[in-house]
Design an enzyme around this catalytic site. Structure first.
Site, PDB file in Angstrom:
ATOM      1  N   ASP A 261       0.831  -1.203   0.000  1.00 34.70           N
ATOM      2  CA  ASP A 261       0.000   0.000   0.000  1.00 34.70           C
ATOM      3  C   ASP A 261       0.869   1.258   0.000  1.00 34.70           C
ATOM      4  OD1 ASP A 261      -2.284   1.500   0.036  1.00 34.70           O
ATOM      5  OD2 ASP A 261      -2.734   1.211   2.153  1.00 34.70           O
TER       6      ASP A 261
ATOM      7  N   HIS B 252       2.845   3.040  -8.889  1.00 33.49           N
ATOM      8  CA  HIS B 252       2.703   1.606  -9.144  1.00 33.49           C
ATOM      9  C   HIS B 252       3.938   1.069  -9.866  1.00 33.49           C
ATOM     10  CE1 HIS B 252      -1.287   1.894  -7.671  1.00 33.49           C
ATOM     11  NE2 HIS B 252      -1.801   2.492  -8.721  1.00 33.49           N
TER      12      HIS B 252
ATOM     13  N   LEU C  64      10.900 -20.855  -4.033  1.00 29.11           N
ATOM     14  CA  LEU C  64       9.816 -19.990  -3.537  1.00 29.11           C
ATOM     15  C   LEU C  64       8.589 -20.057  -4.445  1.00 29.11           C
ATOM     16  CD1 LEU C  64       8.877 -17.536  -1.704  1.00 29.11           C
ATOM     17  CD2 LEU C  64       9.876 -16.064  -3.472  1.00 29.11           C
TER      18      LEU C  64
HETATM   19  C1  FPP Z   1      -1.720   0.079  -3.412  1.00 30.02           C
HETATM   20  O1  FPP Z   1      -1.284   1.416  -3.415  1.00 30.02           O
HETATM   21  C2  FPP Z   1      -1.186  -0.701  -4.516  1.00 30.02           C
HETATM   22  C3  FPP Z   1      -1.922  -1.351  -5.480  1.00 30.02           C
HETATM   23  C4  FPP Z   1      -3.387  -1.309  -5.506  1.00 30.02           C
HETATM   24  C5  FPP Z   1      -1.290  -2.084  -6.581  1.00 30.02           C
HETATM   25  C6  FPP Z   1      -0.014  -2.819  -6.317  1.00 30.02           C
HETATM   26  C7  FPP Z   1       0.679  -3.035  -7.589  1.00 30.02           C
HETATM   27  C8  FPP Z   1       2.024  -2.984  -7.800  1.00 30.02           C
HETATM   28  C9  FPP Z   1       3.023  -2.756  -6.761  1.00 30.02           C
HETATM   29  C10 FPP Z   1       2.556  -3.119  -9.180  1.00 30.02           C
HETATM   30  C11 FPP Z   1       2.569  -4.411  -9.875  1.00 30.02           C
HETATM   31  C12 FPP Z   1       2.685  -5.635  -9.083  1.00 30.02           C
HETATM   32  C13 FPP Z   1       3.119  -6.810  -9.525  1.00 30.02           C
HETATM   33  C14 FPP Z   1       2.942  -7.982  -8.649  1.00 30.02           C
HETATM   34  C15 FPP Z   1       3.788  -7.008 -10.809  1.00 30.02           C
HETATM   35  P1  FPP Z   1      -2.387   2.588  -3.522  1.00 30.02           P
HETATM   36  O2  FPP Z   1      -2.558   2.914  -4.962  1.00 30.02           O
HETATM   37  O3  FPP Z   1      -3.629   2.143  -2.826  1.00 30.02           O
HETATM   38  O4  FPP Z   1      -1.695   3.739  -2.756  1.00 30.02           O
HETATM   39  P2  FPP Z   1      -2.411   4.912  -1.907  1.00 30.02           P
HETATM   40  O5  FPP Z   1      -3.084   4.243  -0.746  1.00 30.02           O
HETATM   41  O6  FPP Z   1      -1.285   5.783  -1.503  1.00 30.02           O
HETATM   42  O7  FPP Z   1      -3.375   5.574  -2.829  1.00 30.02           O
END
Ligand code: FPP
Length: 244
Positions: A20, A37, A131
């Protein structure tokens, strides 16, 4: 080095992570959320590598929740594209490190392109026995529990099972996490102390570790810090200290 303080005899078999803070990380730099992201992929690499180095057997990452479809369309499309792109470019790295890829969640509802890339990566890594990297994609714990309930109700309807005979393990084998041991440690980044519909059944006895670090800043050292914290706790599973 933090890694040297880790007791290799007591590392968790399964770590689950709620990644997050990508959006906030990007915003702080005046950049669009998608930049966060993209930067988060480096953290995915770091934790995967860290888990592989320690001989951890399962790592589950909450990459896209059922609720994430409600985000702006542009962000959803960008996340899906990032996923396909990352999976395609990382398969060789996964193979080199003996890592098997799996997914949990309703992958049938993902865009065809994502489904194809995932299916190929899963097939290409299926013989690796190091893993197991599990991506929770279009996943939510309530969705999983509901689809398990429906599978079981069908069985009862077909008279293959009776309500009286139903066991915890029957229920677990209907979840998309079947064959995966429950996580001993759940990490959430970005300072939020919520579970957000992730692995509700499976975390019944998990140790929870919340860190203020935003996901794109999360590095191996942060993973090792969480494992050390886990090792400092006494896991009682309902027993008293004296009984352990
Ligand atoms: C949460 O941050 C993150 C996500 C919803 C997406 C996670 C995805 C990645 C790290 C990229 C790709 C992953 C893989 C496995 C290849 P948020 O957007 O909710 O952040 P915020 O709370 O600050 O808005």
């Amino acid at each position: 080095m933090l890694i040297d303080q880790i007791d290799i005899e007591r590392i968790p078999d399964h770590i689950a992570i709620i990644m997050d803070g990508n959006g906030r990380w990007a915003k702080r730099q005046g950049k669009p959320r998608v930049f966060g992201h993209k930067s988060g992929v480096k953290s995915v690499r770091e934790v995967t590598e860290g888990c592989a180095e320690l001989g951890i057997k399962y790592l589950t990452l909450y990459a896209f929740s059922t609720e994430n479809w409600n985000r702006p369309k542009l962000e959803v499309t960008a996340l899906m594209a990032l996923l396909v792109e990352t999976i395609k470019t990382e398969v060789s790295v996964l193979n080199k490190n003996n890592i098997r890829l799996e997914t949990i969640g309703n992958s049938d509802a993902l865009p065809a392109k994502s489904r194809r890339a995932l299916a190929k990566a899963i097939e290409d890594t299926q013989d690796n026995d190091g893993l197991c990297l599990i991506l929770a994609l279009n996943y939510s714990a309530k969705w999983d529990i509901m689809q398990a309930v429906k599978t079981i109700a069908d069985k009862v309807e077909r008279k293959e099972l009776t309500a009286k005979k139903l066991t915890e393990s029957d229920f677990e084998s209907a979840l998309s996490t079947k064959n995966i041991p429950d996580p001993e440690l759940l990490i959430r980044t970005s300072g939020e102390s919520r579970i957000s519909n992730f692995l509700l059944w499976e975390i019944a006895y998990s140790e929870l570790f919340f860190t203020p670090v935003l996901w794109p800043d999360f590095r191996k050292e942060n993973l090792f810090e969480a494992i050390l914290d886990f090792q400092s706790r006494e896991r009682r599973f309902g027993k008293t200290s004296e009984q352990i």
